[in-house]
Structure formats: structure tokens, C-alpha cells
Design a protein around this motif. Sequence first.
Motif, PDB file in Angstrom:
ATOM      1  N   GLU A 183      -3.810   8.527   6.540  1.00 36.30           N
ATOM      2  CA  GLU A 183      -4.863   7.833   7.290  1.00 36.30           C
ATOM      3  C   GLU A 183      -5.467   6.709   6.467  1.00 36.30           C
ATOM      4  O   GLU A 183      -5.711   5.608   6.977  1.00 36.30           O
ATOM      5  N   THR A 184      -5.705   6.985   5.184  1.00 34.25           N
ATOM      6  CA  THR A 184      -6.257   5.947   4.302  1.00 34.25           C
ATOM      7  C   THR A 184      -5.291   4.786   4.166  1.00 34.25           C
ATOM      8  O   THR A 184      -5.683   3.610   4.254  1.00 34.25           O
ATOM      9  N   GLN A 185      -4.022   5.084   3.958  1.00 32.36           N
ATOM     10  CA  GLN A 185      -3.037   4.023   3.779  1.00 32.36           C
ATOM     11  C   GLN A 185      -2.910   3.152   5.031  1.00 32.36           C
ATOM     12  O   GLN A 185      -2.870   1.928   4.945  1.00 32.36           O
ATOM     13  N   TRP A 217       1.736   5.574  -1.568  1.00 34.96           N
ATOM     14  CA  TRP A 217       1.228   6.848  -2.067  1.00 34.96           C
ATOM     15  C   TRP A 217       1.192   6.825  -3.594  1.00 34.96           C
ATOM     16  O   TRP A 217       2.093   6.257  -4.225  1.00 34.96           O
ATOM     17  N   ALA A 241      -2.811  -1.281  -3.622  1.00 38.33           N
ATOM     18  CA  ALA A 241      -3.716  -0.191  -3.221  1.00 38.33           C
ATOM     19  C   ALA A 241      -2.908   1.074  -3.008  1.00 38.33           C
ATOM     20  O   ALA A 241      -1.720   1.023  -2.655  1.00 38.33           O
ATOM     21  N   GLU A 242      -3.546   2.209  -3.247  1.00 36.70           N
ATOM     22  CA  GLU A 242      -2.940   3.515  -3.004  1.00 36.70           C
ATOM     23  C   GLU A 242      -3.890   4.354  -2.163  1.00 36.70           C
ATOM     24  O   GLU A 242      -5.108   4.182  -2.204  1.00 36.70           O
ATOM     25  N   GLY A 243      -3.307   5.270  -1.409  1.00 39.07           N
ATOM     26  CA  GLY A 243      -4.108   6.181  -0.598  1.00 39.07           C
ATOM     27  C   GLY A 243      -3.593   7.586  -0.739  1.00 39.07           C
ATOM     28  O   GLY A 243      -2.385   7.811  -0.684  1.00 39.07           O
ATOM     29  N   ASP A 255      -3.894   9.931   1.332  1.00 33.87           N
ATOM     30  CA  ASP A 255      -3.447  10.476   2.608  1.00 33.87           C
ATOM     31  C   ASP A 255      -2.997   9.325   3.492  1.00 33.87           C
ATOM     32  O   ASP A 255      -3.311   8.159   3.248  1.00 33.87           O
ATOM     33  N   SER A 276      -5.142   2.696   7.286  1.00 34.89           N
ATOM     34  CA  SER A 276      -6.371   1.912   7.422  1.00 34.89           C
ATOM     35  C   SER A 276      -6.337   0.683   6.523  1.00 34.89           C
ATOM     36  O   SER A 276      -6.781  -0.413   6.918  1.00 34.89           O
ATOM     37  N   LEU A 277      -5.791   0.839   5.327  1.00 37.15           N
ATOM     38  CA  LEU A 277      -5.682  -0.294   4.410  1.00 37.15           C
ATOM     39  C   LEU A 277      -4.702  -1.341   4.949  1.00 37.15           C
ATOM     40  O   LEU A 277      -4.934  -2.545   4.824  1.00 37.15           O
ATOM     41  N   VAL A 296       0.876  -1.176   0.000  1.00 42.35           N
ATOM     42  CA  VAL A 296       0.000   0.000   0.000  1.00 42.35           C
ATOM     43  C   VAL A 296       0.912   1.226   0.000  1.00 42.35           C
ATOM     44  O   VAL A 296       1.710   1.402   0.916  1.00 42.35           O
TER      45      VAL A 296
END
Length: 298
Positions: free
Chosen positions: A230-232, A197, A224-226, A228, A234-235, A195
Motif C-alpha cells: 500500500e505504501t509503495q 521493497w 523510495a522504499e515501502g 508494504d 501510494s508513492l 520505488v
Amino acid sequence: MVDVELRQLRVFLTVASELHFSRAAALLHISQPALSQQIRTLERALGTPLFDRTSRATELTPAGRVLLDAAPRVLFEAERAQARVSQAAEGASGLLVVGSVGTALASIAPRILRTVRARFPDLQLEVSQHDTGAQMIALAEERLDGGLVREAVPTSTVTVEELISEPLLAVLPGDHPLAAHDTVDAGDLAGEPFVLWPRPLGSAFFDILTGYCREHGFSPRIVAEGADIETQLSLVAAGLGVSLQPSYYANLRPPGVAFRPLSGDVPTVALQVAWRRRDRSPAVGHFVEAARECAAAG
């Protein structure tokens, strides 16, 4: 247009307070003829007498009483305007628009902003989170005054200065087998889903991460990418993959996520302060100086 000087209003207020030209002249440390001349000049500018002068007493005329009520407000506003102009020239007031990457918001940015606010309480700060690429564009286009960026490359318009640099950490789901280790070897991540950016949000940072993986014999399999952190995180907590992140983010300590040091030589990631090369704004200078001081203090 009435041509009235602030000095004349101050002289008038002294005479109006004393109702005696000699005493007023003594208080102002000027001669009585000079004081009388200033009052006559003010009366000519206003087109009306301000004092009734007799051999026995000096009294305010109706126009003088109106001016006595208005003059203090005029002087107050003039002095306040002068103070505001001076503050703005010194960068102590006005608006400073600052951007910051999430990395900085999770670490050094709050200290920098508190320092600026403590020193310059009349300087309004507007802070928003943006990735490095967006900040560099916004600075060049003068939509931001300053920024806290990550691994940015200076341009002809925007300069950057390193503040702090910290190593990458392995970021793992809390129940991942590697989370039981004190340190993680980068080669052990070769078969893991990643995961990360999106590269457009910070190409230099993305290249550091992927380059580090290639040095250990693999290219990360990004699932997966996020946009921000927080999203990363969480993943990662959900078990979708592992990640590599600067150690600043370990401060967040979200549940279900483990941060572990990487063994061997580990690349560092720099947080930087950025501003326009030709910007001579004192407020921007205060922001940059506060960033330097907070970085030096650790």
C-alpha cells in the motif's frame, strides 16, 4: 478418591429411569445379575446405597436422586471432552497461527482461509501479515504454524512449496507517458526513479527485480522504499517513481496507478506455502492441503 466408571453411570441412569432391574437389563442387553453387580460396584465406590429395593418396587434413595441430577452433566462433559480431544487429534480444533505476505492477502490467501474455515469451523485461525524473511524466522522459532511467502529459499528447518507464479508488471503513475502504452519495454524504465521493497524483507524477490533491470542494461535508481504494498503504490501514485510488482497486486487497482505488461521474457514471482519440515500437526496439513487445492483451482 472415588473410582466411578462412565459405563456405571450409564447403567445407573437406565435403572433410575425404569426403576425396574429386569427392564433396565433388557434395554442394556445384559443379564440382570450382571446389571445388579454393576450397581453394587457403583454403590461401593460411592459408599452409599442408590436404590431401595423391595419385593414390590425399586425407589431411588436421597443419594440416588442427587446422582440422578449430577450424572447426565458428568456424562455430557466427558463426551464433550472426548470429542474435543478427537477433533484436536484430527486437526479440526485448536489454534492455527498463520502468516502471509501482502501479495497473498491480495490474491489467494482469502480463498485458502475460507476453505479451511468451511471444513473445520472449530479450528481457530490467527492470521497476520509479515514479510517473507520474518515468516521464515517465525516458522523456525515455532511462532508461526504455517505461512504464505514469496520467493523464499527452503532451509533445513522450513520447507516451501510453490502455489502460483505470475509475471512482473510495470507499475506507473497514472499520468506517466508510458501508461498510455499497451506494454512497456524494460529498457524504457532505465532513467526512471524506482520505488521498491527493502531487500531485507525478501532478498530473493528483491534480487529478481534488480536482476531483471540489469539484464536490460541498467541498475534501478531506488528513491523510495515501502515496507508494504500500500505504501509503495501510494508513492507511485504521488509520482515519486515507478515500480515492478507481481501481477497479483493489479487486483488492488488504487487510483492514480497504472499496471502495464512488460514486453519480452519477463520473470515470474512465486507465491509459496511454507511450514516446518518436522511438523506433523494435522491442522498444518489441512492448511497446506487447502493452499494446494486453491492454487490448482486458479
